[in-house]
Design a protein around this motif. Structure first.
Motif, short mmCIF file in Angstrom:
data_model
loop_
_atom_site.label_atom_id
_atom_site.label_comp_id
_atom_site.label_asym_id
_atom_site.label_seq_id
_atom_site.Cartn_x
_atom_site.Cartn_y
_atom_site.Cartn_z
N LEU A 1 10.37 -2.77 8.67
CA LEU A 1 9.83 -1.47 8.26
C LEU A 1 10.43 -1.09 6.90
O LEU A 1 11.65 -1.01 6.74
CB LEU A 1 10.19 -0.40 9.29
N GLU A 2 9.54 -0.85 5.95
CA GLU A 2 9.99 -0.56 4.59
C GLU A 2 9.43 0.80 4.17
O GLU A 2 8.21 1.00 4.21
CB GLU A 2 9.51 -1.68 3.65
N GLN A 3 10.30 1.71 3.77
CA GLN A 3 9.81 3.06 3.45
C GLN A 3 8.96 3.08 2.18
O GLN A 3 8.08 3.91 2.02
CB GLN A 3 10.96 4.05 3.33
N GLY A 4 9.21 2.17 1.26
CA GLY A 4 8.42 2.11 0.03
C GLY A 4 7.60 0.84 0.00
O GLY A 4 6.77 0.62 0.86
N TYR A 5 7.88 -0.01 -0.98
CA TYR A 5 7.21 -1.31 -1.05
C TYR A 5 8.26 -2.42 -1.03
O TYR A 5 9.43 -2.19 -1.36
CB TYR A 5 6.31 -1.41 -2.30
N VAL A 6 7.80 -3.59 -0.61
CA VAL A 6 8.72 -4.71 -0.43
C VAL A 6 9.48 -5.02 -1.72
O VAL A 6 8.87 -5.16 -2.79
CB VAL A 6 7.93 -5.94 0.06
#
Ligand code: PYC
Length: 417
Positions: A62-67
């Motif tokens: 789970l990534e809050q922004g981008y990878v």
């Protein structure tokens, strides 16, 4: 505008036979065996090794922004293993060895480039630390030695050894295997390799809470901005945000967040094939494969949870840089950015199990997380799969702050903090 660009602008890339690095699933499943919080290099590497080495594929990152948009894409890409403590040297050396084969392993060109790494010494005490590091390094089989001014002059002829008369260089710690690599590609490569093995990567998915059983002793799932998911195990791998995540389970750590800023100049002809660090002048520089001078300084002096860039940083850095490499005064700066660093009191990471069952921590990465990406992924995957701490990371447990078995690594940080 060329037709090809227009075509790309208006079409779905998959229709153009240009597949994305990994799938973008529309929905989260209701439950996963492992949830990894943080889609940077460490989180994606851990997902990859969980799938490849342990067959654990029901995993969500789970990534809050981008990878790779956190510290993976914000560092100055240095890989080295010339640390000060035996614990650190063994750990980072394993990482460097993994990096050497990583392009083949992940089938992506990481532009891994062995350059040689100089840590310049401008004082007797810096020379003493260099000798200390060199002896520890050599004892553990690491290519690392103290070199004199003549050696530096031969290897880096454009360096002003007298630093404009302010802080003459007395010698340096030279580490031949020191390298640079394309940082975002490390995240993309691990992401793709994990994804093809069944791992799901969810971007723009922020963890807003962590659910435990009634007495708070065991983690059972995570709350996100896209709903709740059950999780057999949860790993926090969020450089620069560890305290926010650990506070969700009531776990205290000594981590404090400090910004670290960096910048690049306009590209110039390739001329510098070494990495230069000056702890005393608080700066480091290498030349990217595009020709840009990639430069940074020490962490900002105050705790701050922000990636803002400041003029103070540029002013201080360029002043010191012009003492070392006078010609840089004629270069234009192109970009400036910051990352947020989880700093620990002993400058070593915090890794492994925690007092809360099924909750694992990989944090406290300070300003050295990128170089540890492969080994962190590998050792955390082992630790989570076996619920048994990997030997290489045993010294980095959170409990060392209770037992006072610190791993004093400050002398090997690239710059003063
Ligand atoms: O640890 O090599 C290092 C480093 C370079 C810049 C920040 N940290």
């Amino acid at each position: 505008m060329p037709y090809r660009l227009l075509k790309y602008a208006f079409k779905n890339p998959e229709e153009l036979g240009d597949p994305r690095y990994f799938d973008q699933p529309e929905k989260l499943k209701s439950s996963y065996d492992v949830v990894i919080i943080g889609g940077g290099g460490h989180g994606l590497a851990c997902a990859y090794y969980l799938a490849r080495d342990f067959g654990i594929t029901n995993v969500a990152v789970l990534e809050q922004g981008y990878v790779g948009g956190g510290n993976t894409g914000r560092n100055t890409t240095i890989v080295r293993s010339n640390y000060l403590t035996p614990e650190g040297v063994k750990f980072y050396d394993e990482s460097l060895k993994l990096y050497l084969d990583l392009s083949d392993d992940l089938d992506i060109n990481l532009m891994y480039s062995t350059r040689g790494h100089f840590t310049l010494a401008h004082s007797d005490s810096a020379m003493r630390t260099s000798r200390w590091r060199a002896e520890t390094n050599k004892h553990l089989g690491i290519d690392s030695e103290v070199v004199d001014r003549q050696f530096i002059k031969n290897e880096v002829p454009y360096l002003d050894l007298d630093c404009g008369g302010t802080h003459p260089i007395m010698g340096a710690l030279y580490h031949g295997p020191g390298a640079v690599a394309r940082h975002d590609a490390v995240a993309w490569g691990y992401g793709r390799a994990a994804n093809v093995r069944g791992v799901e990567i969810h971007q723009k998915t922020q963890v807003t809470g962590i659910k435990t059983n009634d007495d708070g002793t065991k983690v059972v799932g995570v709350e996100t901005n896209r709903g709740f998911v059950q999780a057999g195990k949860v790993i926090s791998m969020v450089a620069g945000s560890s305290p926010r995540i650990t506070s969700m389970v009531g776990l205290k750590t000594p981590i404090e967040i400090f910004p670290l800023q960096a910048c690049v100049t306009e590209p110039v002809k390739p001329f510098m094939d070494t990495i230069i660090v000056s702890g005393s002048l608080h700066c480091y520089v290498s030349q990217s494969s595009r020709g840009e001078m990639v430069m940074g300084a020490s962490a900002d002096p105050q705790e701050l949870h922000s990636t803002r860039s400041s003029f103070d940083f540029v002013e201080g850095l360029t002043d010191q840089m012009m003492d070392l490499l006078p010609f840089t005064g004629g270069l234009r700066l192109m970009r400036q950015w910051a990352g947020m660093c989880d700093m620990t009191p002993d400058f070593a990471p915090i890794m492994g199990k925690t007092p809360i069952d099924n909750f694992y921590l990989d944090g406290g990465w300070g300003t050295w997380g990128f170089k540890a990406t492969p080994v962190s992924g590998k050792t955390m995957a082992y630790t989570v799969a076996n619920d048994k701490v990997h030997d290489l990371i045993k010294p980095f447990g959170l409990d060392r702050f209770d037992t006072y078995k610190l791993v004093g690594e400050k002398g090997a940080a690239s710059v003063g903090h």
